[in-house]
Motif scaffolding. Structure first.
Motif, PDB file in Angstrom:
ATOM      1  N   ASP A 151       0.805  -1.142   0.064  1.00 23.05           N
ATOM      2  CA  ASP A 151      -0.030  -0.174  -0.038  1.00 23.05           C
ATOM      3  C   ASP A 151       0.860   1.071  -0.058  1.00 23.05           C
ATOM      4  O   ASP A 151       0.675   2.149  -0.626  1.00 23.05           O
ATOM      5  N   ALA A 152       1.779   1.203   1.077  1.00 21.80           N
ATOM      6  CA  ALA A 152       2.486   2.433   0.983  1.00 21.80           C
ATOM      7  C   ALA A 152       3.393   2.743   0.162  1.00 21.80           C
ATOM      8  O   ALA A 152       3.622   3.855  -0.525  1.00 21.80           O
ATOM      9  N   VAL A 153       4.207   1.846  -0.703  1.00 19.24           N
ATOM     10  CA  VAL A 153       4.865   2.172  -2.031  1.00 19.24           C
ATOM     11  C   VAL A 153       4.162   2.566  -3.125  1.00 19.24           C
ATOM     12  O   VAL A 153       4.600   3.144  -3.954  1.00 19.24           O
ATOM     13  N   ASN A 154       2.806   2.081  -3.038  1.00 22.05           N
ATOM     14  CA  ASN A 154       1.730   2.256  -4.172  1.00 22.05           C
ATOM     15  C   ASN A 154       1.235   3.845  -3.880  1.00 22.05           C
ATOM     16  O   ASN A 154       1.154   4.663  -4.949  1.00 22.05           O
ATOM     17  N   ASP A 182      -0.146  17.581 -12.664  1.00 23.26           N
ATOM     18  CA  ASP A 182      -1.423  17.529 -13.246  1.00 23.26           C
ATOM     19  C   ASP A 182      -1.552  16.151 -13.857  1.00 23.26           C
ATOM     20  O   ASP A 182      -1.296  15.626 -14.889  1.00 23.26           O
ATOM     21  N   ARG A 183      -1.895  15.140 -12.727  1.00 27.73           N
ATOM     22  CA  ARG A 183      -2.237  13.989 -12.962  1.00 27.73           C
ATOM     23  C   ARG A 183      -3.586  13.376 -12.791  1.00 27.73           C
ATOM     24  O   ARG A 183      -3.838  12.959 -11.610  1.00 27.73           O
ATOM     25  N   ASP A 184      -4.439  13.520 -13.831  1.00 22.88           N
ATOM     26  CA  ASP A 184      -6.068  13.431 -13.351  1.00 22.88           C
ATOM     27  C   ASP A 184      -6.291  11.845 -12.886  1.00 22.88           C
ATOM     28  O   ASP A 184      -5.955  11.011 -13.635  1.00 22.88           O
ATOM     29  N   GLY A 185      -6.885  11.966 -11.596  1.00 17.51           N
ATOM     30  CA  GLY A 185      -7.299  10.561 -11.265  1.00 17.51           C
ATOM     31  C   GLY A 185      -6.113   9.965 -10.633  1.00 17.51           C
ATOM     32  O   GLY A 185      -6.481   8.621 -10.362  1.00 17.51           O
ATOM     33  N   LEU A 186      -4.911  10.233 -10.661  1.00 20.77           N
ATOM     34  CA  LEU A 186      -3.659   9.166 -10.199  1.00 20.77           C
ATOM     35  C   LEU A 186      -4.125   8.808  -8.886  1.00 20.77           C
ATOM     36  O   LEU A 186      -4.033   7.954  -8.512  1.00 20.77           O
ATOM     37  N   LEU A 187      -4.372   9.591  -7.723  1.00 24.70           N
ATOM     38  CA  LEU A 187      -4.478   9.208  -6.474  1.00 24.70           C
ATOM     39  C   LEU A 187      -5.570   8.455  -6.123  1.00 24.70           C
ATOM     40  O   LEU A 187      -5.379   7.489  -5.383  1.00 24.70           O
ATOM     41  N   ASP A 188      -6.554   8.430  -7.108  1.00 25.00           N
ATOM     42  CA  ASP A 188      -7.543   7.273  -7.090  1.00 25.00           C
ATOM     43  C   ASP A 188      -7.262   6.209  -7.626  1.00 25.00           C
ATOM     44  O   ASP A 188      -7.888   4.908  -7.330  1.00 25.00           O
ATOM     45  N   THR A 189      -6.284   6.048  -8.426  1.00 24.75           N
ATOM     46  CA  THR A 189      -5.865   4.567  -8.484  1.00 24.75           C
ATOM     47  C   THR A 189      -5.154   3.892  -7.623  1.00 24.75           C
ATOM     48  O   THR A 189      -4.927   2.597  -7.701  1.00 24.75           O
ATOM     49  N   TYR A 190      -4.837   4.540  -6.338  1.00 23.66           N
ATOM     50  CA  TYR A 190      -4.556   3.929  -5.246  1.00 23.66           C
ATOM     51  C   TYR A 190      -5.402   2.842  -4.617  1.00 23.66           C
ATOM     52  O   TYR A 190      -5.263   1.751  -4.374  1.00 23.66           O
ATOM     53  N   THR A 191      -6.761   3.451  -4.598  1.00 24.14           N
ATOM     54  CA  THR A 191      -7.795   2.391  -4.112  1.00 24.14           C
ATOM     55  C   THR A 191      -8.120   1.438  -5.284  1.00 24.14           C
ATOM     56  O   THR A 191      -8.172   0.091  -5.105  1.00 24.14           O
ATOM     57  N   THR A 192      -8.043   1.651  -6.526  1.00 21.35           N
ATOM     58  CA  THR A 192      -8.489   0.831  -7.490  1.00 21.35           C
ATOM     59  C   THR A 192      -7.327  -0.311  -7.751  1.00 21.35           C
ATOM     60  O   THR A 192      -7.653  -1.489  -7.984  1.00 21.35           O
ATOM     61  N   GLU A 193      -6.086   0.157  -7.368  1.00 19.09           N
ATOM     62  CA  GLU A 193      -5.051  -1.044  -7.588  1.00 19.09           C
ATOM     63  C   GLU A 193      -4.820  -1.787  -6.103  1.00 19.09           C
ATOM     64  O   GLU A 193      -4.678  -3.061  -6.072  1.00 19.09           O
ATOM     65  N   ARG A 194      -5.102  -1.198  -5.112  1.00 14.43           N
ATOM     66  CA  ARG A 194      -4.634  -1.875  -3.832  1.00 14.43           C
ATOM     67  C   ARG A 194      -5.912  -2.618  -3.158  1.00 14.43           C
ATOM     68  O   ARG A 194      -5.809  -3.496  -2.330  1.00 14.43           O
ATOM     69  N   HIS A 195      -7.044  -2.145  -3.529  1.00 19.87           N
ATOM     70  CA  HIS A 195      -8.375  -2.958  -2.858  1.00 19.87           C
ATOM     71  C   HIS A 195      -8.382  -4.465  -3.171  1.00 19.87           C
ATOM     72  O   HIS A 195      -8.336  -5.259  -2.572  1.00 19.87           O
ATOM     73  N   PRO A 196      -8.119  -4.378  -4.522  1.00 17.71           N
ATOM     74  CA  PRO A 196      -8.108  -6.010  -5.141  1.00 17.71           C
ATOM     75  C   PRO A 196      -6.976  -6.736  -4.400  1.00 17.71           C
ATOM     76  O   PRO A 196      -7.060  -8.114  -4.243  1.00 17.71           O
ATOM     77  N   TYR A 198      -1.420  -4.856 -12.359  1.00 19.74           N
ATOM     78  CA  TYR A 198      -2.421  -3.745 -12.222  1.00 19.74           C
ATOM     79  C   TYR A 198      -2.636  -3.543 -13.667  1.00 19.74           C
ATOM     80  O   TYR A 198      -2.130  -3.862 -14.630  1.00 19.74           O
ATOM     81  N   GLU A 199      -3.782  -3.136 -13.590  1.00 16.75           N
ATOM     82  CA  GLU A 199      -4.420  -2.650 -15.055  1.00 16.75           C
ATOM     83  C   GLU A 199      -3.849  -1.373 -15.460  1.00 16.75           C
ATOM     84  O   GLU A 199      -3.994  -0.250 -15.011  1.00 16.75           O
ATOM     85  N   VAL A 200      -2.747  -1.575 -16.574  1.00 17.85           N
ATOM     86  CA  VAL A 200      -2.165  -0.334 -17.093  1.00 17.85           C
ATOM     87  C   VAL A 200      -2.409   0.149 -18.629  1.00 17.85           C
ATOM     88  O   VAL A 200      -1.934   0.853 -19.340  1.00 17.85           O
TER      89      VAL A 200
END
Ligand SMILES: Cc1cc2nc3c(=O)[nH]c(=O)nc-3n(C[C@H](O)[C@H](O)[C@H](O)COP(=O)(O)OP(=O)(O)OC[C@H]3O[C@@H](n4cnc5c(N)ncnc54)[C@H](O)[C@@H]3O)c2cc1C
Length: 501
Positions: A315-318, A331-345, A398-400
């Protein structure tokens, strides 16, 4: 005074996150209610991608001389006396266990070898490193209240000299399974209540040979004796603890050891003890406005397979580099929200496998039969690799949105030759900067990444059997892009590292 990021909890995850943010140039305040590192015996090591993460950031070198498993067991393999290990691995040393079945032989993916180090040793090294990287670690300071608005978070703190308030742009709760940050912010935390009562302890007993070493299911539950001489792990399946906050007593430990072993062993001293259950829950999201969760604050599960610390490090390194980008206004749209999308699963997989382990550890003849069949199936090569990869998190992807077998996967630790000499992906990962590895001397690829050169380290290198002509590696070690298509590379750079380089 206002701070960019305040972290609550100087456990391993809060401290590692402070290091990650420090590497990205974001100093943090870390609030910790304890005045000293918690001496209670918890993780005895970290494996899988959590171990790889500590290696890639150079933390493993700060841990001092580490024992091997053989050192800790006097030459015995873990669980060497247990029936399951003897039958399932047919003499070859196991790589790990699933539900006490020492059957894991090795995965398809390299990496993930365990680091044997007590949690306190890891925490001490991380605290020192975090302070060196600019963190203000405040011990004896407990968070008591949170009030967030559109521009930041006001945090109420009980400090050694009385209550005070802090203002922060972002607040990260790394304050463990009973997280005050999670509760005060109102994160939903669905899951199951526990059915077991477990104890892990270091004890003196009147008869050190009261029970054979290794992992043993008995009529009443699970008893693990070792690998260190005084360590016991005792798990009973007759309901969760009545009071999880009460101190663990000598009498309570002794009664559990007697029930599980069927002996009249006497506990003469308790050096360390913790009580746990298999309460299995996960926050629905890891972000609510300007408040985030990481580590046990975001997910709790039973400790079987030793995955909690490793999961939290993931989690922390993500989160570190994504939050740093947010703080610095890139300016990285939505980057922070990929934290939940990647780490929740990623955590959901751990919750899932620990639920299965609890089911397979329960006492009784039906589970005996299930374990026999499971062992036979898991001994086949394909199933065995699948289980090893799962337990060490080696197969996480992760989905990239890039069509290459390496895309979204953890970048292997390739040995590299650069103009200055020999190096490796691990060595180049210490700075926490994204890496573009040009492995085929491609000027078009280097040119495509040129506008991002201030943010990305562009390295021309040779390696035997390159997995792709070029590889773009995120700061957390996962591959954002691989191939030779310069447009695809530009797109990936913009997606992960901003359009205005
Ligand atoms: C018996 C057992 C064995 C385990 N074995 C392993 C293993 O072998 N491998 C593995 O990977 N994992 C293992 N784990 C799991 C591992 O110990 C946890 O996953 C890990 O401690 C989580 O770290 P954390 O930083 O998220 O939380 P914690 O370690 O719980 O740290 C949270 C910190 O927050 C502080 N805090 C809490 N509330 C506040 C507040 N209001 N204000 C300020 N500070 C606060 C706490 O004092 C604490 O220091 C084991 C766990 C147990 C119980």
């Amino acid at each position: 005074m206002s701070y960019d990021v305040v972290i609550v909890g100087a456990g391993p995850i809060g401290l590692f996150l402070a290091c990650e943010l420090g590497l990205q140039g974001v100093p943090t305040v870390v609030l910790e209610r304890r005045t000293e590192i918690d001496p209670t015996l918890k993780a005895g090591g970290v494996a899988g991608r959590g171990a790889d993460t500590l290696i890639r950031r150079g933390v493993v070198e700060l841990l001092g001389d580490l024992p091997s498993i053989a050192d800790m067991t006097g030459g015995r393999k873990p669980g060497a006396d247990s029936l399951q290990m003897k039958t399932a691995t047919a003499g070859s040393p196991p790589r790990g266990h699933f539900a006490g079945l020492w059957i894991l032989r090795g995965g398809t993916t390299p990496g993930g070898a365990p680091i044997i180090a007590g949690q306190q040793v890891i925490e001490a090294a991380l605290e020192k490193r975090a302070i060196e990287l600019g963190a203000d670690v405040r011990r004896g300071h407990a968070l008591t209240g949170i009030d967030q608005d559109d521009t930041g978070v006001t945090i109420a703190v009980a400090g050694p000299e009385g209550p005070y308030e802090l203002r922060a742009g972002w607040l990260v709760g790394c304050d463990g399974g009973r997280s005050a940050v999670r509760k005060l912010t109102g994160f939903a935390f669905p899951g199951d209540d526990g059915v077991i009562t477990g104890h892990q302890a270091l004890v003196d007993v009147d008869d050190p040979d009261f029970f054979p070493r290794g992992w043993h299911r008995t009529e009443h539950g699970l008893l693990v004796h070792g690998p260190m001489p005084q360590r016991v792990l005792a798990v009973e399946f007759d309901g969760p603890p009545v009071d999880r906050s009460a101190p663990v007593t000598r009498e309570e430990l002794q009664a559990s050891l007697r029930r599980l072993s069927g002996t009249d062993v006497t506990v003469t001293a308790v050096h360390s003890a913790t009580r746990f259950t298999d309460n299995t829950r996960q926050a629905e999201t890891y972000r609510t406005g300007r408040v985030l969760l990481a580590g046990d604050a975001a997910h709790v599960h039973p400790p079987f397979g030793g995955q909690g610390l490793a999961l939290g490090l993931g989690d922390a390194v993500n989160l570190g580099w994504k939050l740093a980008a947010q703080v610095s206004g890139q300016d990285r749209d939505g980057l922070l929200d990929t934290y939940t999308t990647e780490r929740h699963p990623a955590a959901a997989r751990v919750l899932h496998n620990t639920r299965a382990q609890v089911a397979l550890l329960a006492p009784g003849p039906r589970v005996d039969a299930l374990r026999d069949i499971f062992t036979a199936l898991a001994s086949t090569d394909e199933a065995n690799r699948l289980l090893t990869d799962l337990m060490a998190d080696l197969d996480l992807r992760y989905e990239v949105d890039v069509d290459h077998p390496l895309a979204g996967r953890y970048c292997p630790d390739l040995p590299l030759t650069v103009a200055e000499g020999a190096t490796s992906v691990a060595e180049l990962s210490r700075s926490g900067r994204p890496l573009l590895l040009d492995l085929d001397d491609r000027a078009d690829v280097r040119d495509a990444a040129g506008p991002w050169a201030g943010r990305i380290e562009i390295v021309t290198a040779r390696t035997e059997e390159a997995p792709a002509p070029a590889v773009l590696v995120r700061p957390d070690g996962y591959v954002a892009w691989a191939g030779e298509d310069a447009d695809g590379l530009r797109h990936a750079c913009a997606r992960w590292f901003g359009t205005r380089a």
